[in-house]
Structure formats: C-alpha cells, structure tokens
Design an enzyme around this catalytic site. Structure first.
Site, PDB file in Angstrom:
ATOM      1  N   PRO A  11       0.792  -1.228   0.000  1.00 29.14           N
ATOM      2  CA  PRO A  11       0.000   0.000   0.000  1.00 29.14           C
ATOM      3  C   PRO A  11       0.824   1.277   0.000  1.00 29.14           C
ATOM      4  O   PRO A  11       1.875   1.353   0.645  1.00 29.14           O
ATOM      5  CB  PRO A  11      -0.822  -0.099   1.295  1.00 29.14           C
ATOM      6  CG  PRO A  11      -0.104  -1.076   2.146  1.00 29.14           C
ATOM      7  CD  PRO A  11       0.544  -2.048   1.198  1.00 29.14           C
ATOM      8  N   ASN A  12       0.322   2.243  -0.711  1.00 25.65           N
ATOM      9  CA  ASN A  12       0.863   3.610  -0.811  1.00 25.65           C
ATOM     10  C   ASN A  12       2.118   3.712  -1.676  1.00 25.65           C
ATOM     11  O   ASN A  12       2.582   4.818  -1.954  1.00 25.65           O
ATOM     12  CB  ASN A  12       1.126   4.218   0.581  1.00 25.65           C
ATOM     13  CG  ASN A  12      -0.124   4.240   1.431  1.00 25.65           C
ATOM     14  OD1 ASN A  12      -1.128   4.786   1.005  1.00 25.65           O
ATOM     15  ND2 ASN A  12      -0.099   3.619   2.597  1.00 25.65           N
ATOM     16  N   ARG A  19       5.114  10.972  -2.376  1.00 24.82           N
ATOM     17  CA  ARG A  19       4.888  10.684  -0.966  1.00 24.82           C
ATOM     18  C   ARG A  19       6.193  10.819  -0.179  1.00 24.82           C
ATOM     19  O   ARG A  19       7.145  10.090  -0.466  1.00 24.82           O
ATOM     20  CB  ARG A  19       4.391   9.240  -0.908  1.00 24.82           C
ATOM     21  CG  ARG A  19       4.313   8.650   0.435  1.00 24.82           C
ATOM     22  CD  ARG A  19       4.174   7.130   0.317  1.00 24.82           C
ATOM     23  NE  ARG A  19       3.993   6.582   1.643  1.00 24.82           N
ATOM     24  CZ  ARG A  19       4.374   5.379   2.007  1.00 24.82           C
ATOM     25  NH1 ARG A  19       4.938   4.573   1.127  1.00 24.82           N
ATOM     26  NH2 ARG A  19       4.196   4.956   3.232  1.00 24.82           N
ATOM     27  N   TYR A  24      11.427   8.588   0.990  1.00 25.12           N
ATOM     28  CA  TYR A  24      11.356   7.544  -0.038  1.00 25.12           C
ATOM     29  C   TYR A  24      11.996   7.922  -1.373  1.00 25.12           C
ATOM     30  O   TYR A  24      12.045   7.081  -2.271  1.00 25.12           O
ATOM     31  CB  TYR A  24       9.892   7.147  -0.257  1.00 25.12           C
ATOM     32  CG  TYR A  24       9.251   6.564   0.988  1.00 25.12           C
ATOM     33  CD1 TYR A  24       9.706   5.354   1.515  1.00 25.12           C
ATOM     34  CD2 TYR A  24       8.223   7.219   1.653  1.00 25.12           C
ATOM     35  CE1 TYR A  24       9.144   4.825   2.667  1.00 25.12           C
ATOM     36  CE2 TYR A  24       7.654   6.695   2.805  1.00 25.12           C
ATOM     37  CZ  TYR A  24       8.119   5.494   3.310  1.00 25.12           C
ATOM     38  OH  TYR A  24       7.568   4.961   4.445  1.00 25.12           O
ATOM     39  N   ASN A  75       8.036  -5.660  -1.363  1.00 26.62           N
ATOM     40  CA  ASN A  75       8.031  -4.535  -0.430  1.00 26.62           C
ATOM     41  C   ASN A  75       6.595  -4.481   0.096  1.00 26.62           C
ATOM     42  O   ASN A  75       5.715  -3.926  -0.561  1.00 26.62           O
ATOM     43  CB  ASN A  75       8.418  -3.223  -1.113  1.00 26.62           C
ATOM     44  CG  ASN A  75       8.454  -2.082  -0.107  1.00 26.62           C
ATOM     45  OD1 ASN A  75       7.961  -2.208   1.016  1.00 26.62           O
ATOM     46  ND2 ASN A  75       9.037  -0.965  -0.502  1.00 26.62           N
ATOM     47  N   ALA A  78       3.328  -0.951   4.623  1.00 28.20           N
ATOM     48  CA  ALA A  78       2.823  -0.988   6.007  1.00 28.20           C
ATOM     49  C   ALA A  78       2.346  -2.379   6.422  1.00 28.20           C
ATOM     50  O   ALA A  78       2.338  -2.703   7.619  1.00 28.20           O
ATOM     51  CB  ALA A  78       1.709   0.028   6.170  1.00 28.20           C
ATOM     52  N   GLU A  99      12.789  -9.595   0.982  1.00 33.77           N
ATOM     53  CA  GLU A  99      11.980  -8.468   1.478  1.00 33.77           C
ATOM     54  C   GLU A  99      12.757  -7.171   1.240  1.00 33.77           C
ATOM     55  O   GLU A  99      13.966  -7.108   1.508  1.00 33.77           O
ATOM     56  CB  GLU A  99      11.741  -8.683   2.976  1.00 33.77           C
ATOM     57  CG  GLU A  99      10.992  -7.570   3.670  1.00 33.77           C
ATOM     58  CD  GLU A  99      10.841  -7.848   5.177  1.00 33.77           C
ATOM     59  OE1 GLU A  99      11.221  -8.952   5.644  1.00 33.77           O
ATOM     60  OE2 GLU A  99      10.374  -6.947   5.883  1.00 33.77           O
ATOM     61  N   HIS A 101      12.823  -2.859   1.756  1.00 34.36           N
ATOM     62  CA  HIS A 101      12.309  -1.582   2.255  1.00 34.36           C
ATOM     63  C   HIS A 101      13.197  -0.469   1.720  1.00 34.36           C
ATOM     64  O   HIS A 101      14.428  -0.531   1.875  1.00 34.36           O
ATOM     65  CB  HIS A 101      12.261  -1.542   3.781  1.00 34.36           C
ATOM     66  CG  HIS A 101      11.347  -2.585   4.320  1.00 34.36           C
ATOM     67  ND1 HIS A 101       9.983  -2.480   4.218  1.00 34.36           N
ATOM     68  CD2 HIS A 101      11.606  -3.786   4.884  1.00 34.36           C
ATOM     69  CE1 HIS A 101       9.439  -3.567   4.708  1.00 34.36           C
ATOM     70  NE2 HIS A 101      10.393  -4.384   5.113  1.00 34.36           N
ATOM     71  N   ARG A 108      13.725   4.576  12.078  1.00 30.72           N
ATOM     72  CA  ARG A 108      12.479   5.329  12.114  1.00 30.72           C
ATOM     73  C   ARG A 108      11.670   4.980  13.380  1.00 30.72           C
ATOM     74  O   ARG A 108      12.254   4.642  14.397  1.00 30.72           O
ATOM     75  CB  ARG A 108      11.698   5.052  10.823  1.00 30.72           C
ATOM     76  CG  ARG A 108      12.494   5.463   9.575  1.00 30.72           C
ATOM     77  CD  ARG A 108      11.740   5.182   8.304  1.00 30.72           C
ATOM     78  NE  ARG A 108      10.521   5.974   8.225  1.00 30.72           N
ATOM     79  CZ  ARG A 108       9.532   5.747   7.356  1.00 30.72           C
ATOM     80  NH1 ARG A 108       9.642   4.747   6.483  1.00 30.72           N
ATOM     81  NH2 ARG A 108       8.453   6.496   7.352  1.00 30.72           N
TER      82      ARG A 108
HETATM   83  C1  DQA Z   1       8.469   0.851   3.516  1.00 32.70           C
HETATM   84  C2  DQA Z   1       8.596   1.055   5.034  1.00 32.70           C
HETATM   85  C3  DQA Z   1       7.264   0.820   5.726  1.00 32.70           C
HETATM   86  O1  DQA Z   1       7.404   0.998   7.145  1.00 32.70           O
HETATM   87  C4  DQA Z   1       6.245   1.820   5.225  1.00 32.70           C
HETATM   88  O2  DQA Z   1       4.971   1.573   5.817  1.00 32.70           O
HETATM   89  C5  DQA Z   1       6.152   1.870   3.743  1.00 32.70           C
HETATM   90  C6  DQA Z   1       7.366   1.718   2.934  1.00 32.70           C
HETATM   91  C7  DQA Z   1       9.772   1.203   2.766  1.00 32.70           C
HETATM   92  O3  DQA Z   1       9.870   0.823   1.607  1.00 32.70           O
HETATM   93  O4  DQA Z   1      10.656   1.859   3.324  1.00 32.70           O
HETATM   94  O5  DQA Z   1       5.091   2.143   3.198  1.00 32.70           O
HETATM   95  O6  DQA Z   1       8.185  -0.514   3.258  1.00 32.70           O
END
Ligand code: DQA
Length: 148
Positions: A11-12, A19, A24, A75, A78, A99, A101, A108
């Site tokens: 998501p997002n 964003r 990011y 990825n 959240a 995985e 990120h 963080r």
């Molecule tokens: C994320 C880190 C997560 O904590 C966050 O909710 C994201 C992006 C990252 O790519 O750094 O949406 O996965």
C-alpha cells in the site's frame, strides 16, 4: 528452476515520488519498474511487477506465484508490520523470498522495526533506496542460478 520472478509492492507505494520524498526519494514506482525490467533482461529473468493497496490482492499474487515462479521480491510497505496473512501466504511459497524496504526502517519509528515478513524472507534489503529492488533481483538471480 523457473526464471519467472514476482515483484510485489504494498500500500501507498503507488505514490512514490510524491509521498514523503525526503524518506522515499524522488523515483516513482514506474521508474523502479522500468529499472527492474531492464535489469531482468540482463539477468535473463522474466518479471511480473505488481502494486496493490489491498492485502488480498497481494495474497492472491503470492498464491498465483506458487508452482510457477522461481523467486519473489516484496516490499509489503505498512503490511510488513501488521500482516500475519501475508506471512502465511509467503510460508506457502517455496522458492526464495527477498523483502525490500526503501527506507531504513530501523532508523524510524519503533513500530517499523518489527516485520512479520522477515520471519519468512531469505534476505532483507533495507535503506538502500530504490536500488534495493535491483539488489533483490541480483540476489534472486544468483539463488536461481545456483539451483540450476
Ligand atoms: C516501507 C517502510 C514501511 O514501514 C512503510 O509503511 C512503507 C514503505 C519502505 O519501503 O521503506 O510504506 O516498506
């Protein structure tokens, strides 16, 4: 071993570039997809690159990957920190899982330090920005090559 690799985004991540760019970066998800496609051609991987804001869609893609894919990079955004359902789906997927990120989640908020997905992942790439996707593909290619 199949050279088909799934790259899944939670998501997002469709808002990358707009964003919180200080966290990011400026690259969009489409920029990342393009870079992944170019690298995949070099590594002789076939990619299926997807993003969803819906947990069930990510789960359905993991199920779809079962039996046909040689690896998966995810990825989970959240859902990393909340989703036992994603962990269960990944536990039902046998080939290597990496995985990713983009940000360094350990630098963080406290709640970002726990990942359900890490309990299944064979490798975790954190805080390397959008380049993390390329590192994940290189690792998967190496693991797939090693299995022959
Ligand atoms: C994320 C880190 C997560 O904590 C966050 O909710 C994201 C992006 C990252 O790519 O750094 O949406 O996965």
């Amino acid at each position: 071993m199949s050279r088909l690799v799934y790259v899944l985004n939670g998501p997002n991540l469709n808002l990358l570039g707009q964003r919180e760019p200080q966290i990011y970066g400026a690259e969009t998800l489409f920029d990342i997809e393009r870079a992944c496609m170019a690298l995949a051609a070099e590594l002789k991987l076939e990619l299926r690159f997807h993003q969803s804001n819906r947990e069930y869609e990510l789960i359905d893609w993991i199920h779809e990957a079962r039996g046909i894919a040689g690896g998966l990079a995810i990825n989970p955004a959240a859902f990393t920190h909340t989703s036992v359902a994603l962990l269960d789906a990944l536990n039902a997927f046998e080939p290597p899982v990496i995985e990713i990120h983009i940000s360094n989640v350990h630098k963080r908020e406290e709640f970002r330090r726990h990942s359900f997905v890490s309990q299944r992942a064979d490798g975790v790439i954190v805080g390397c920005g959008a380049q993390g996707y390329e590192l994940a593909l290189r690792r998967l290619a190496k693991l797939i090559d090693a299995k022959g």
